[in-house]
Design a protein around this motif. Sequence first.
Motif, short mmCIF file in Angstrom:
data_model
loop_
_atom_site.label_atom_id
_atom_site.label_comp_id
_atom_site.label_asym_id
_atom_site.label_seq_id
_atom_site.Cartn_x
_atom_site.Cartn_y
_atom_site.Cartn_z
N PRO A 288 36.11 -30.24 125.92
CA PRO A 288 36.30 -31.88 126.10
C PRO A 288 35.95 -33.50 124.76
O PRO A 288 36.40 -34.72 125.25
CB PRO A 288 35.52 -32.56 127.62
N LEU A 289 35.52 -32.66 123.54
CA LEU A 289 35.56 -33.91 122.68
C LEU A 289 36.23 -34.55 121.79
O LEU A 289 36.68 -35.14 121.40
CB LEU A 289 33.84 -33.14 121.99
N VAL A 290 36.64 -32.99 120.72
CA VAL A 290 38.31 -33.54 120.32
C VAL A 290 39.13 -34.16 121.00
O VAL A 290 40.65 -33.05 121.32
CB VAL A 290 38.37 -32.01 119.55
N LEU B 94 21.12 -34.84 116.10
CA LEU B 94 22.45 -34.70 115.59
C LEU B 94 23.06 -33.39 114.76
O LEU B 94 24.23 -33.40 115.59
CB LEU B 94 22.33 -35.61 113.72
N LYS B 95 22.43 -32.22 114.78
CA LYS B 95 23.15 -30.68 114.24
C LYS B 95 23.80 -30.69 115.22
O LYS B 95 24.39 -29.74 115.34
CB LYS B 95 21.71 -29.46 114.04
N PRO B 96 22.98 -30.63 116.11
CA PRO B 96 23.80 -29.32 118.04
C PRO B 96 25.15 -30.35 118.21
O PRO B 96 26.15 -29.37 118.94
CB PRO B 96 23.32 -29.38 119.03
N PHE B 97 24.56 -31.83 117.55
CA PHE B 97 26.50 -32.32 118.28
C PHE B 97 27.19 -31.99 117.17
O PHE B 97 28.33 -32.23 117.74
CB PHE B 97 25.81 -34.02 118.44
N VAL B 98 26.76 -32.46 116.33
CA VAL B 98 28.24 -31.86 114.73
C VAL B 98 28.27 -29.99 115.25
O VAL B 98 29.82 -30.85 115.29
CB VAL B 98 27.88 -32.10 113.99
N ALA B 99 27.66 -29.45 115.61
CA ALA B 99 28.49 -28.24 115.64
C ALA B 99 29.32 -28.40 117.33
O ALA B 99 29.90 -27.26 117.37
CB ALA B 99 27.34 -27.48 116.28
N SER B 100 29.00 -28.77 118.13
CA SER B 100 29.35 -28.90 119.29
C SER B 100 31.48 -29.11 118.84
O SER B 100 31.90 -28.62 119.23
CB SER B 100 28.89 -29.52 120.22
N ILE B 101 31.28 -30.81 117.89
CA ILE B 101 33.11 -30.48 117.48
C ILE B 101 33.11 -29.93 116.91
O ILE B 101 34.89 -29.74 116.55
CB ILE B 101 31.92 -32.75 116.34
#
Length: 383
Positions: free
Chosen positions: A9-11, A31-38
């Motif tokens: 759902p993000l990209v 921030l780490k889980p956020f960028v990892a999910s992307i």
Amino acid sequence: MSTEIELGPLVRRWGLPVKQLPSATAGIDELKPFVASILKEALPFIDTAAPKSPSPGAKKLWKSKGTKSDPDSAAKVDVLERAISCKELQAIASKHGIKAKIEEETWAVRLSAHEDAAKKGTASWDEFEHSFRLEHAKTEMAFTPNVIAANEAQRWDCTGIEVEEAGQSWDRFSLVVEEMRHKVGRPILKDRTFPVLQLSCAAKEGTGASEFVIVSIPVPDFATSDKANLSKEKDALIAFYVSIERIRKLSDGKIEWLLGTASDAAGVLPLWIQDKALVGIVWKDVPLFLGWIAKERAKTGAKTSVPADAPPADSDAKEGTEQAPQATTGVPTEPTTTVSDSAAVAETAHEANPEATDAETSKTAEEPKSEVAAEGAEGNTKA
């Protein structure tokens, strides 16, 4: 790598609303889980267009749209297309509780491989990395004549973040919101403003071949943020592009440059017309960048550095820094050309409907900028 990649759902072209962005004071734990999910979404998806390891089934997902060439690029550019159906997107939206206008999402991809050398027709690894990983916004300002304003609206401190994804360790993260304004056909067509969340990172040194990626995701309601600048201007339409760019060293020493994007120039233009136009122009940024950097190299007699104030392509370059421009404006005198994700989207607004009238653009100014912006994509998640 399996070709059965689950779309997330993000990209997506529908983007992320402001409330789904990390908090202004976010630390490494947020921030780490956020960028990892992307990265978890972006890396497998773009790999299907140019797999790192043999994957015959991956090519079935993409349709070849031919090979392009230009005197400014010694390498030819392959163009591919993939359509994500409304059915697939609706399933994603339902699963993640996303409220957004569902329309087929057509991705245009360009792929090229370049000699690692600071000479005409190509560029060195250092030049690629400096231009696109370290100075992405200023580079776009410097060689895109129709970019008339750029603003780094928000930046998060990603110091110390390291992520394992797609069999690779990633570090040197950058996370910013960039706003860019393009003129696309004044006075007939309105300018377009692109607010995007932009993530960049690089493969950890010593863990494999050199590689970096840049992922851009629309922030359709960024005008509601107190960080917004260009997005709040009333005389421009908010337009959208999502993109994944991967630049890496190949085993033969060449540099592979891969970019995929899906977009919506907004206004009255039907998406199917825009998609057709985008596939036809997405490749152009390869020769345009290489032609520009060759001229900059000739001026300086050394490795190119993007100007700190990032002037338009018709201005003289100045000494570069690694800080993005703040609401920089210029008045380009050269014809509009396409040299970047957002520039390609902007050009579709003119190419796809060159006979648009003032009445048409005035009408769009009164309408919601997009259904995504109006509804805020309330159900978007970071997972």
